[in-house]
Scaffold this motif. Structure first.
Motif, PDB file in Angstrom:
ATOM      1  N   GLY A   1      -6.346   7.815  -2.564  1.00 43.46           N
ATOM      2  CA  GLY A   1      -7.258   6.744  -2.199  1.00 43.46           C
ATOM      3  C   GLY A   1      -8.024   6.970  -0.921  1.00 43.46           C
ATOM      4  O   GLY A   1      -8.795   6.102  -0.505  1.00 43.46           O
TER       5      GLY A   1
ATOM      6  N   ASP B   1     -11.203   4.820   3.604  1.00 43.52           N
ATOM      7  CA  ASP B   1     -10.290   4.458   2.528  1.00 43.52           C
ATOM      8  C   ASP B   1     -11.036   3.742   1.412  1.00 43.52           C
ATOM      9  O   ASP B   1     -11.929   2.939   1.675  1.00 43.52           O
ATOM     10  CB  ASP B   1      -9.185   3.557   3.096  1.00 43.52           C
ATOM     11  CG  ASP B   1      -8.184   3.115   2.051  1.00 43.52           C
ATOM     12  OD1 ASP B   1      -8.226   1.937   1.674  1.00 43.52           O
ATOM     13  OD2 ASP B   1      -7.378   3.947   1.618  1.00 43.52           O
ATOM     14  N   VAL B   2     -10.664   4.043   0.174  1.00 48.37           N
ATOM     15  CA  VAL B   2     -11.169   3.299  -0.979  1.00 48.37           C
ATOM     16  C   VAL B   2     -10.101   2.282  -1.364  1.00 48.37           C
ATOM     17  O   VAL B   2      -9.064   2.646  -1.908  1.00 48.37           O
ATOM     18  CB  VAL B   2     -11.471   4.228  -2.165  1.00 48.37           C
ATOM     19  CG1 VAL B   2     -11.971   3.416  -3.348  1.00 48.37           C
ATOM     20  CG2 VAL B   2     -12.479   5.285  -1.777  1.00 48.37           C
ATOM     21  N   PRO B   3     -10.291   0.998  -1.046  1.00 44.46           N
ATOM     22  CA  PRO B   3      -9.228   0.010  -1.259  1.00 44.46           C
ATOM     23  C   PRO B   3      -8.998  -0.277  -2.732  1.00 44.46           C
ATOM     24  O   PRO B   3      -9.916  -0.212  -3.551  1.00 44.46           O
ATOM     25  CB  PRO B   3      -9.754  -1.235  -0.532  1.00 44.46           C
ATOM     26  CG  PRO B   3     -11.238  -1.069  -0.532  1.00 44.46           C
ATOM     27  CD  PRO B   3     -11.499   0.401  -0.455  1.00 44.46           C
ATOM     28  N   ASP B   4      -7.754  -0.585  -3.059  1.00 47.50           N
ATOM     29  CA  ASP B   4      -7.433  -1.016  -4.414  1.00 47.50           C
ATOM     30  C   ASP B   4      -7.771  -2.495  -4.562  1.00 47.50           C
ATOM     31  O   ASP B   4      -8.307  -3.125  -3.656  1.00 47.50           O
ATOM     32  CB  ASP B   4      -5.963  -0.738  -4.741  1.00 47.50           C
ATOM     33  CG  ASP B   4      -5.002  -1.422  -3.762  1.00 47.50           C
ATOM     34  OD1 ASP B   4      -5.445  -2.327  -3.020  1.00 47.50           O
ATOM     35  OD2 ASP B   4      -3.819  -1.056  -3.753  1.00 47.50           O
TER      36      ASP B   4
ATOM     37  N   HIS C   1       0.843  -1.190   0.000  1.00 51.51           N
ATOM     38  CA  HIS C   1       0.000   0.000   0.000  1.00 51.51           C
ATOM     39  C   HIS C   1       0.884   1.247   0.000  1.00 51.51           C
ATOM     40  O   HIS C   1       1.908   1.292   0.692  1.00 51.51           O
ATOM     41  CB  HIS C   1      -0.903  -0.003   1.237  1.00 51.51           C
ATOM     42  CG  HIS C   1      -1.973   1.032   1.221  1.00 51.51           C
ATOM     43  ND1 HIS C   1      -1.731   2.350   1.556  1.00 51.51           N
ATOM     44  CD2 HIS C   1      -3.295   0.962   0.917  1.00 51.51           C
ATOM     45  CE1 HIS C   1      -2.851   3.043   1.459  1.00 51.51           C
ATOM     46  NE2 HIS C   1      -3.821   2.221   1.061  1.00 51.51           N
TER      47      HIS C   1
ATOM     48  N   ASN D   1      -8.831  -5.083  -1.589  1.00 48.07           N
ATOM     49  CA  ASN D   1     -10.125  -5.763  -1.576  1.00 48.07           C
ATOM     50  C   ASN D   1      -9.968  -7.272  -1.519  1.00 48.07           C
ATOM     51  O   ASN D   1     -10.700  -7.968  -0.806  1.00 48.07           O
ATOM     52  CB  ASN D   1     -10.929  -5.372  -2.816  1.00 48.07           C
ATOM     53  CG  ASN D   1     -11.833  -4.173  -2.574  1.00 48.07           C
ATOM     54  OD1 ASN D   1     -12.350  -4.001  -1.491  1.00 48.07           O
ATOM     55  ND2 ASN D   1     -11.995  -3.349  -3.593  1.00 48.07           N
TER      56      ASN D   1
ATOM     57  N   GLU E   1     -10.872   8.886   1.239  1.00 50.36           N
ATOM     58  CA  GLU E   1     -12.063   9.725   1.163  1.00 50.36           C
ATOM     59  C   GLU E   1     -12.016  10.843   2.202  1.00 50.36           C
ATOM     60  O   GLU E   1     -12.341  11.986   1.904  1.00 50.36           O
ATOM     61  CB  GLU E   1     -13.309   8.865   1.374  1.00 50.36           C
ATOM     62  CG  GLU E   1     -13.659   7.989   0.189  1.00 50.36           C
ATOM     63  CD  GLU E   1     -14.129   8.808  -0.996  1.00 50.36           C
ATOM     64  OE1 GLU E   1     -15.067   9.615  -0.846  1.00 50.36           O
ATOM     65  OE2 GLU E   1     -13.530   8.649  -2.075  1.00 50.36           O
TER      66      GLU E   1
ATOM     67  N   ASP F   1     -17.261  -0.800  -1.248  1.00 54.47           N
ATOM     68  CA  ASP F   1     -16.560   0.258  -1.960  1.00 54.47           C
ATOM     69  C   ASP F   1     -15.725   1.151  -1.062  1.00 54.47           C
ATOM     70  O   ASP F   1     -14.913   1.939  -1.544  1.00 54.47           O
ATOM     71  CB  ASP F   1     -17.565   1.129  -2.722  1.00 54.47           C
ATOM     72  CG  ASP F   1     -18.357   0.316  -3.740  1.00 54.47           C
ATOM     73  OD1 ASP F   1     -17.759  -0.568  -4.372  1.00 54.47           O
ATOM     74  OD2 ASP F   1     -19.564   0.574  -3.874  1.00 54.47           O
ATOM     75  N   GLU F   2     -15.936   1.073   0.225  1.00 57.07           N
ATOM     76  CA  GLU F   2     -15.232   1.953   1.145  1.00 57.07           C
ATOM     77  C   GLU F   2     -15.108   1.271   2.499  1.00 57.07           C
ATOM     78  O   GLU F   2     -16.010   0.562   2.933  1.00 57.07           O
ATOM     79  CB  GLU F   2     -16.004   3.270   1.281  1.00 57.07           C
ATOM     80  CG  GLU F   2     -15.351   4.294   2.177  1.00 57.07           C
ATOM     81  CD  GLU F   2     -16.194   5.551   2.278  1.00 57.07           C
ATOM     82  OE1 GLU F   2     -16.586   5.899   3.413  1.00 57.07           O
ATOM     83  OE2 GLU F   2     -16.475   6.167   1.232  1.00 57.07           O
TER      84      GLU F   2
END
Length: 216
Positions: A66, A86-89, A16, A93, A68, A42-43
């Motif tokens: 990444g 956080d919006v995971p990649d 990360h 995920n 929010e 999604d978050e």
């Protein structure tokens, strides 16, 4: 129910960006996720405890695309907590789905180390644990550091071996940790039925493990 202690070694493609930043920057000493909400697809929301320079961290976090939102709280001169949405990649995920699916429950803290590895424990049924290990994304090398029966202990005691826990318990009960000390390492060794040198080694390794796991 089984518990497995894992180290996941990331490569340059899977680490990360914030883990890489903290690991590669000399302004930080410790970086751990202590709570996480993995329910959203999604978050996700996480709480990190960090020992290091909060200004350097906040600048990097605000520039990272990444996130929010976040809330940084200083808890000392060189320690702080960060609440992050956080919006995971894709890799993030995959890892979340792998280690929170079925019967599996990851146990905080998750320790983000300077060699780009992450260390943590996970509890679950043996078949789910085997499945998770087989589904780890490419670019991440898993190492199983320990396997045992889950006994309800927290992450700190869970990182100890059974003999180390016994040594700490005996030392506590006899007064080895009292101030002033009311029992010697020889007393602990006699109760453990081992040599004083062996007892001293159990106590030293146990204390080092506990200190490594504590959120300070």
């Amino acid at each position: 129910m089984k518990t497995v202690r894992l180290t996941l070694q990331h490569d340059a493609e899977t680490v990360h960006p914030m883990h890489r930043f903290v690991a590669d920057h000399d302004a930080f000493e410790d970086y751990r996720m202590v709570h996480g909400n993995f329910s959203g697809a999604d978050e996700h929301a996480f709480i990190f405890h960090v020992v290091g320079d909060p200004d350097v961290y906040e600048t990097a976090l605000s520039e990272f695309g990444g996130v929010e939102s976040y809330d940084l709280t200083r808890t000392g001169d060189r320690s702080f907590s960060v609440y992050v949405r956080d919006v995971p990649d894709d890799v993030g995920n995959q890892l979340i789905e792998t280690f929170s699916g079925g019967s599996l429950v990851p146990l905080p803290p998750l320790e983000y180390r300077s060699d780009w590895s992450v260390r943590f424990s996970v509890v679950g049924e043996p078949e789910d644990l085997k499945r998770a290990l087989a589904q780890i994304p490419d670019g991440i090398e898993p190492t199983v550091d320990g396997v045992g029966e889950y006994d309800g202990s927290d992450a700190v005691t869970g990182a100890l071996t059974a003999r180390q826990r016994e040594a700490l318990r005996v030392g506590r009960d006899l007064g080895y940790f009292d101030v002033p000390r009311s029992a010697s390492v020889e007393d602990v060794a006699a109760e453990l039925d081992c040599a004083p040198g062996t007892a001293a080694e159990h106590l030293r390794k146990a204390a080092a493990t506990v200190m490594d796991e504590l959120e300070l």
